[in-house]
Design a protein around this motif. Structure first.
Motif, PDB file in Angstrom:
ATOM      1  N   ALA A  12       0.831  -1.211   0.000  1.00  0.00           N
ATOM      2  CA  ALA A  12       0.000   0.000   0.000  1.00  0.00           C
ATOM      3  C   ALA A  12       0.862   1.256   0.000  1.00  0.00           C
ATOM      4  O   ALA A  12       0.535   2.247  -0.667  1.00  0.00           O
ATOM      5  N   VAL A  13       1.974   1.198   0.720  1.00  0.00           N
ATOM      6  CA  VAL A  13       2.897   2.352   0.745  1.00  0.00           C
ATOM      7  C   VAL A  13       3.497   2.551  -0.650  1.00  0.00           C
ATOM      8  O   VAL A  13       3.578   3.676  -1.163  1.00  0.00           O
ATOM      9  N   GLU A  14       3.925   1.438  -1.267  1.00  0.00           N
ATOM     10  CA  GLU A  14       4.522   1.533  -2.610  1.00  0.00           C
ATOM     11  C   GLU A  14       3.506   2.071  -3.619  1.00  0.00           C
ATOM     12  O   GLU A  14       3.861   2.849  -4.515  1.00  0.00           O
ATOM     13  N   THR A  15       2.262   1.646  -3.473  1.00  0.00           N
ATOM     14  CA  THR A  15       1.218   2.139  -4.379  1.00  0.00           C
ATOM     15  C   THR A  15       1.042   3.640  -4.230  1.00  0.00           C
ATOM     16  O   THR A  15       0.928   4.384  -5.228  1.00  0.00           O
ATOM     17  N   ALA A  16       1.007   4.110  -2.974  1.00  0.00           N
ATOM     18  CA  ALA A  16       0.863   5.551  -2.734  1.00  0.00           C
ATOM     19  C   ALA A  16       2.034   6.325  -3.323  1.00  0.00           C
ATOM     20  O   ALA A  16       1.843   7.391  -3.929  1.00  0.00           O
ATOM     21  N   SER A  33       3.898   5.364  -5.858  1.00  0.00           N
ATOM     22  CA  SER A  33       3.833   5.317  -7.321  1.00  0.00           C
ATOM     23  C   SER A  33       2.790   6.279  -7.877  1.00  0.00           C
ATOM     24  O   SER A  33       2.863   6.686  -9.040  1.00  0.00           O
ATOM     25  N   LEU A  34       1.828   6.656  -7.018  1.00  0.00           N
ATOM     26  CA  LEU A  34       0.802   7.621  -7.447  1.00  0.00           C
ATOM     27  C   LEU A  34       1.233   9.060  -7.189  1.00  0.00           C
ATOM     28  O   LEU A  34       0.439   9.986  -7.354  1.00  0.00           O
ATOM     29  N   GLY A  35       2.473   9.236  -6.749  1.00  0.00           N
ATOM     30  CA  GLY A  35       3.012  10.585  -6.607  1.00  0.00           C
ATOM     31  C   GLY A  35       3.073  11.112  -5.189  1.00  0.00           C
ATOM     32  O   GLY A  35       3.477  12.258  -4.964  1.00  0.00           O
ATOM     33  N   ALA A  36       2.668  10.314  -4.192  1.00  0.00           N
ATOM     34  CA  ALA A  36       2.726  10.790  -2.812  1.00  0.00           C
ATOM     35  C   ALA A  36       4.172  10.866  -2.340  1.00  0.00           C
ATOM     36  O   ALA A  36       4.991   9.999  -2.668  1.00  0.00           O
ATOM     37  N   SER A  37       4.478  11.911  -1.578  1.00  0.00           N
ATOM     38  CA  SER A  37       5.817  12.021  -1.004  1.00  0.00           C
ATOM     39  C   SER A  37       5.985  10.974   0.091  1.00  0.00           C
ATOM     40  O   SER A  37       5.002  10.340   0.524  1.00  0.00           O
ATOM     41  N   ARG A  38       7.216  10.776   0.552  1.00  0.00           N
ATOM     42  CA  ARG A  38       7.452   9.803   1.631  1.00  0.00           C
ATOM     43  C   ARG A  38       6.634  10.172   2.873  1.00  0.00           C
ATOM     44  O   ARG A  38       6.041   9.322   3.519  1.00  0.00           O
ATOM     45  N   ARG A  39       6.605  11.498   3.190  1.00  0.00           N
ATOM     46  CA  ARG A  39       5.869  11.946   4.379  1.00  0.00           C
ATOM     47  C   ARG A  39       4.371  11.723   4.189  1.00  0.00           C
ATOM     48  O   ARG A  39       3.685  11.245   5.089  1.00  0.00           O
ATOM     49  N   ALA A  89       2.860   9.563   2.227  1.00  0.00           N
ATOM     50  CA  ALA A  89       2.564   8.123   2.269  1.00  0.00           C
ATOM     51  C   ALA A  89       2.550   7.613   3.704  1.00  0.00           C
ATOM     52  O   ALA A  89       1.706   6.782   4.082  1.00  0.00           O
ATOM     53  N   PHE A  90       3.459   8.132   4.530  1.00  0.00           N
ATOM     54  CA  PHE A  90       3.501   7.703   5.935  1.00  0.00           C
ATOM     55  C   PHE A  90       2.232   8.143   6.669  1.00  0.00           C
ATOM     56  O   PHE A  90       1.604   7.365   7.387  1.00  0.00           O
ATOM     57  N   VAL A  91       1.861   9.425   6.464  1.00  0.00           N
ATOM     58  CA  VAL A  91       0.700   9.968   7.180  1.00  0.00           C
ATOM     59  C   VAL A  91      -0.597   9.306   6.715  1.00  0.00           C
ATOM     60  O   VAL A  91      -1.477   8.958   7.523  1.00  0.00           O
ATOM     61  N   ASP A  92      -0.729   9.104   5.381  1.00  0.00           N
ATOM     62  CA  ASP A  92      -2.003   8.614   4.847  1.00  0.00           C
ATOM     63  C   ASP A  92      -2.130   7.095   4.854  1.00  0.00           C
ATOM     64  O   ASP A  92      -3.253   6.572   4.829  1.00  0.00           O
ATOM     65  N   VAL A  93      -1.003   6.367   4.865  1.00  0.00           N
ATOM     66  CA  VAL A  93      -1.076   4.907   4.752  1.00  0.00           C
ATOM     67  C   VAL A  93      -0.617   4.207   6.041  1.00  0.00           C
ATOM     68  O   VAL A  93      -1.320   3.330   6.567  1.00  0.00           O
ATOM     69  N   VAL A  94       0.553   4.602   6.544  1.00  0.00           N
ATOM     70  CA  VAL A  94       1.117   3.885   7.701  1.00  0.00           C
ATOM     71  C   VAL A  94       0.415   4.278   8.999  1.00  0.00           C
ATOM     72  O   VAL A  94       0.035   3.415   9.799  1.00  0.00           O
ATOM     73  N   VAL A  95       0.247   5.575   9.222  1.00  0.00           N
ATOM     74  CA  VAL A  95      -0.350   6.035  10.486  1.00  0.00           C
ATOM     75  C   VAL A  95      -1.718   5.415  10.756  1.00  0.00           C
ATOM     76  O   VAL A  95      -1.983   4.943  11.875  1.00  0.00           O
ATOM     77  N   PRO A  96      -2.624   5.374   9.757  1.00  0.00           N
ATOM     78  CA  PRO A  96      -3.926   4.729  10.043  1.00  0.00           C
ATOM     79  C   PRO A  96      -3.802   3.268  10.449  1.00  0.00           C
ATOM     80  O   PRO A  96      -4.654   2.756  11.188  1.00  0.00           O
ATOM     81  N   GLN A  97      -2.748   2.577   9.973  1.00  0.00           N
ATOM     82  CA  GLN A  97      -2.571   1.180  10.354  1.00  0.00           C
ATOM     83  C   GLN A  97      -1.963   1.048  11.747  1.00  0.00           C
ATOM     84  O   GLN A  97      -2.110   0.010  12.404  1.00  0.00           O
ATOM     85  N   LEU A  98      -1.237   2.082  12.195  1.00  0.00           N
ATOM     86  CA  LEU A  98      -0.626   2.032  13.528  1.00  0.00           C
ATOM     87  C   LEU A  98      -1.552   2.557  14.615  1.00  0.00           C
ATOM     88  O   LEU A  98      -1.423   2.191  15.782  1.00  0.00           O
TER      89      LEU A  98
END
Length: 608
Positions: free
Chosen positions: A221-225, A227-233, A235-244
Motif C-alpha cells: 500500500a505504501v509503494e502504491t501511494a 507510485s501515485l506521486g505521494a511524497s514519503r511523508r 505516504a507515511f501519514v495517509d497509509v502507515v499512520v492509520p494502520q498504527l
C-alpha cells in the motif's frame, strides 16, 4: 474391559468438564466472593421485614468534595440542570480566558489526571522505541524487542526504590550533577517523578504493541501511494499512520487502566500528598474504616471495569479487521559512521540516551546504592541484612523468611494459576453460546486491583465466612496470599496460551478423536505440546507476578510466616534507603534467576 480401566476411561471422558467446573468454583471463591464482600461492606442493611437496604456509604463518597470535587453538587442535586449548565459555561469561559481558578474534581479527578498525564508520557516515550525497532536493523534488535516485556514483570516496589536511588536528593543523578558543579534537584514527592515511573512500566508496553502493528503494515500500500506521486511523508501519514493508530490507542487505553489503579509507585514516590484512589483505600484500611474503604474501592472497580470493557471491545474489533503481514524492509541503523550524523540517527541516539536514563538508570542505581555508602564502596547494607537475620527479634522483618515465603508462594501460585489459566484458555477458544460472557467474566481480575482483591479476602475468607450449621470458610496466612496471587496471575496464563490454542488446526484434534482419544487425552497429547511455548511463558509470568506482587500481599501479610520480599523492601524503606536497596537487589536477583530457570526448564520441555 477391566473395572479399573473403565473407571479411568470414565474419568478421562469427564476430566475436561470437571476441570472447567473446578476452575469456575475457584474463580468464584477466590475472586467474585471477595469482590462481592467488598461491595456488601459498602451497603448498609437494617434488619426487618423486609430488611431495608441503604446505599448511604456510596452517597457519602459521591457527595464529598474531597472525593469528587465540583461533581459533588451535581450528585446532591442532579435535577438542577440549569445551574449545572451555567457552571459548566462559566468554567469553559474561565478556561478560554486563561483563568487558573478552575474547578477541582477531588481524589477521583486527580487519579484520572495523573493517569492521563502518565499515558501521554508513556506514549511519547514508547513510540520512538517502536519506530527504532520496526524500521532499523542492528545487532541485538531481537533481544531488545524481547526485553520490552521486562519492566512489566519487575516488582513495582523495587522499581520505586530504584527511582529513589536514582532521582532522590542524595541519589545518583544528583551525584552526577554535583560532579558537574550543578545544584541538587529534588523531584521526590512530585507528580513528575510518579509520571516518569509510570512511563518506566508502560512505555515498553506501548512500544511492544506498536512494533507488532508496524511489522504488520502492508508495504504494498505504501509503494502504491508512492507510485501515485505521494511524497514519503504523505505516504507515511495517509497509509502507515492509520494502520498504527489502533495499536497506539490500545497501548494508551491499557496504560490508562493500569495507571488509574496504580498503588506502590504512588505510595513510595508520592505518599498521601499525591494519593490516588488506591492509596487512599489503603490509608482508610489502616485506620480500620472498612465501610468507606469498601465504597471507594467499589466505585473505583466500576470505573476500571468500564475502561477494561471498552478496551476489550476495541481489541476484538481490531482483531477482526487485522490484515496479513507484509512489512517494509528495515534499514541498517549504522550503515557507516558518517550516517550517524544524519538528523534521524542523531535523534535515535538522543532517544537511546533518554531511554537509558529512564529504563536502565533506576535499576543500576539501586544496585549501585546498595554497595556504595558515604565513604565509598561498602557491604554494610548487606551485613545489616545478615545481622538482622541472625540477631533480629520475632517481630522484626528478616531477609530469609521474605525470600523463602516469596519462593514458596511463587510455587504455590504456579500450582494453582497454571491449570486455572490453561482451563480458561481451553474453554474460551471453543465455540459455544455465551463464550464472550464467560471469557469476560474469567478476565475480571485484570480489571480489579490487587487492593480490592486483598480487601475482599481480608474481610471475607481471612476473617471467616459463615456457612451455616456452625461451619465457617476461613483461609488465613500463606493460603490467603497464594489465593490472591493466583487470582492476579491466571489471566496472564490464559492470555499466553489462548492465542496459540486458537491458531491450532482443528483437524488434528478431530483426527485424534477419530482414533479413539477422549477430549482430555487429545488436549494433553496433541494440543498442549504444540502450545508449550505459551504455557511456559504463562508459567514464567505467573511466578514473576507472584514474586513481585505487593498490593494484596501488604494487606494480607501477617507475622513472619507470610511477608514477602516486596513487603520487606517497603518496611526497610521506612528506616533507611541502604538496606532497602540491598533487599531490592536480592529481589532483583531472585526474580531474574527464577525467570531464567523457568524459561530453561520450559525450553527442555519444548525440545522434548
Amino acid at each position: 474391559m477391566h473395572p479399573a480401566e473403565r473407571a479411568l476411561a470414565w474419568l478421562e471422558r469427564r476430566a475436561l468438564g470437571a476441570t472447567a467446573v473446578a476452575t469456575a468454583a475457584l474463580i468464584t471463591v477466590l475472586f467474585y466472593l471477595p469482590v462481592g464482600i467488598v461491595l456488601s461492606e459498602a451497603v448498609r442493611v437494617a434488619p426487618g421485614l423486609p430488611p431495608s437496604v441503604s446505599l448511604a456509604p456510596f452517597a457519602d463518597v459521591l457527595t464529598d468534595p474531597f472525593y469528587v470535587g465540583a461533581l459533588a453538587g451535581v450528585v446532591e442535586d442532579p435535577l438542577a440542570v440549569g445551574r449545572h449548565a451555567s457552571n459548566v459555561t462559566a468554567w469553559a469561559a474561565a478556561f478560554v480566558a486563561g483563568d487558573e481558578s478552575l474547578p477541582a474534581f477531588g481524589l477521583f479527578g486527580f487519579t484520572a489526571y495523573q493517569a492521563l498525564v502518565s499515558t501521554v508520557a508513556s506514549v511519547a516515550l514508547g513510540l520512538p522505541g517502536a519506530y527504532v525497532l520496526a524500521r532499523f536493523e542492528f545487532p541485538g534488535r531481537r533481544t531488545l524487542r524481547s526485553l520490552t516485556i521486562l519492566p512489566f514483570i519487575l516488582p513495582s516496589i523495587m522499581v520505586a526504590i530504584g527511582f529513589i536511588a536514582m532521582f532522590g536528593r542524595r541519589g545518583v543523578a544528583n551525584g552526577v550533577l554535583g560532579a558537574l558543579g550543578l545544584g541538587p534537584v529534588d523531584v521526590m514527592g512530585t507528580l513528575g517523578i510518579v509520571v516518569v515511573a509510570h512511563a518506566f512500566y508502560n512505555a515498553p508496553l506501548v512500544t511492544r504493541v506498536t512494533v507488532a502493528a508496524w511489522e504488520s503494515v502492508d508495504a504494498r500500500a505504501v509503494e502504491t501511494a508512492r507510485s501515485l506521486g505521494a511524497s514519503r511523508r504523505r505516504a507515511f501519514v495517509d497509509v502507515v499512520v492509520p494502520q498504527l493508530l489502533p495499536a497506539v490507542l490500545t497501548g494508551a487505553l491499557l496504560t490508562f487502566v493500569f495507571t488509574f489503579m496504580t498503588f506502590p509507585i504512588v505510595l513510595a514516590l508520592g505518599g498521601l500528598d499525591l494519593a490516588t484512589v488506591e492509596v487512599w483505600v489503603y490509608a482508610l484500611l489502616r485506620n480500620l474504616d472498612y465501610e468507606e474503604a469498601a465504597a471507594l474501592a467499589t466505585l473505583e472497580t466500576l470505573l476500571s471495569l468500564a475502561l477494561t470493557y471498552a478496551y476489550l471491545r476495541y481489541e476484538t474489533a481490531q482483531a477482526a479487521g487485522s490484515r496479513g503481514a507484509n512489512p517494509p524492509p528495515r534499514e541498517p541503523l549504522v550503515p557507516s559512521l558518517r550516517a550517524l550524523l544524519t538528523p534521524v540517527r542523531l535523534s535515535v541516539l538522543a532517544y537511546a540516551a533518554v531511554a537509558a536514563v529512564v529504563f536502565v538508570g533506576p535499576v543500576l542505581s539501586m544496585v549501585w546504592t546498595s554497595v556504595v555508602g558515604p565513604d565509598g564502596f561498602t557491604l554494610a547494607y548487606y551485613e545489616f541484612l545478615v545481622q538482622r537475620q541472625i540477631e533480629g527479634t520475632a517481630v522484626q522483618v528478616k531477609p530469609w523468611p521474605a525470600v523463602r515465603n516469596s519462593l514458596l508462594f511463587g510455587v504455590g501460585t504456579l500450582a494453582v494459576a497454571l491449570p486455572m489459566g490453561v482451563a480458561v484458555a481451553v474453554l474460551t477458544t471453543r465455540e459455544f453460546r455465551g463464550r464472550a460472557v464467560v471469557g469476560a467474566a474469567a478476565m475480571g481480575p485484570i480489571a480489579v486491583s490487587g487492593i480490592v482483591t486483598g480487601v475482599g479476602l481480608l474481610l471475607g475468607p481471612v476473617f471467616g465466612v459463615p456457612l451455616g450449621g456452625g461451619y465457617r470458610l476461613q483461609v488465613t496466612g500463606a493460603t490467603a496470599i497464594v489465593a490472591a496471587h493466583a487470582v492476579a496471575a491466571y489471566p496472564f496464563v490464559t492470555r499466553s496460551v489462548a492465542p496459540q490454542l486458537g491458531r491450532l488446526d482443528p483437524a488434528m484434534v478431530e483426527s485424534a478423536r477419530a482414533l479413539g482419544a477422549s477430549r482430555a487425552r487429545a488436549l494433553v497429547d496433541v494440543e498442549l505440546p504444540l502450545v508449550a511455548a505459551g504455557v511456559v511463558a504463562g508459567a514464567a509470568f505467573a511466578f514473576a507476578i507472584s514474586v513481585g506482587e505487593f498490593d494484596s500481599t501488604v494487606i494480607l501479610a501477617e507475622g513472619a510466616q507470610s511477608y514477602t520480599m516486596p513487603v520487606a523492601v517497603e518496611r526497610y524503606r521506612g528506616r533507611r534507603l541502604g538496606p532497602a536497596t540491598a533487599m531490592g537487589t536480592v529481589l532483583l536477583v531472585v526474580t531474574s534467576v527464577s525467570f531464567v530457570v523457568i524459561d530453561r526448564i520450559g525450553g527442555r520441555f519444548e525440545r522434548g
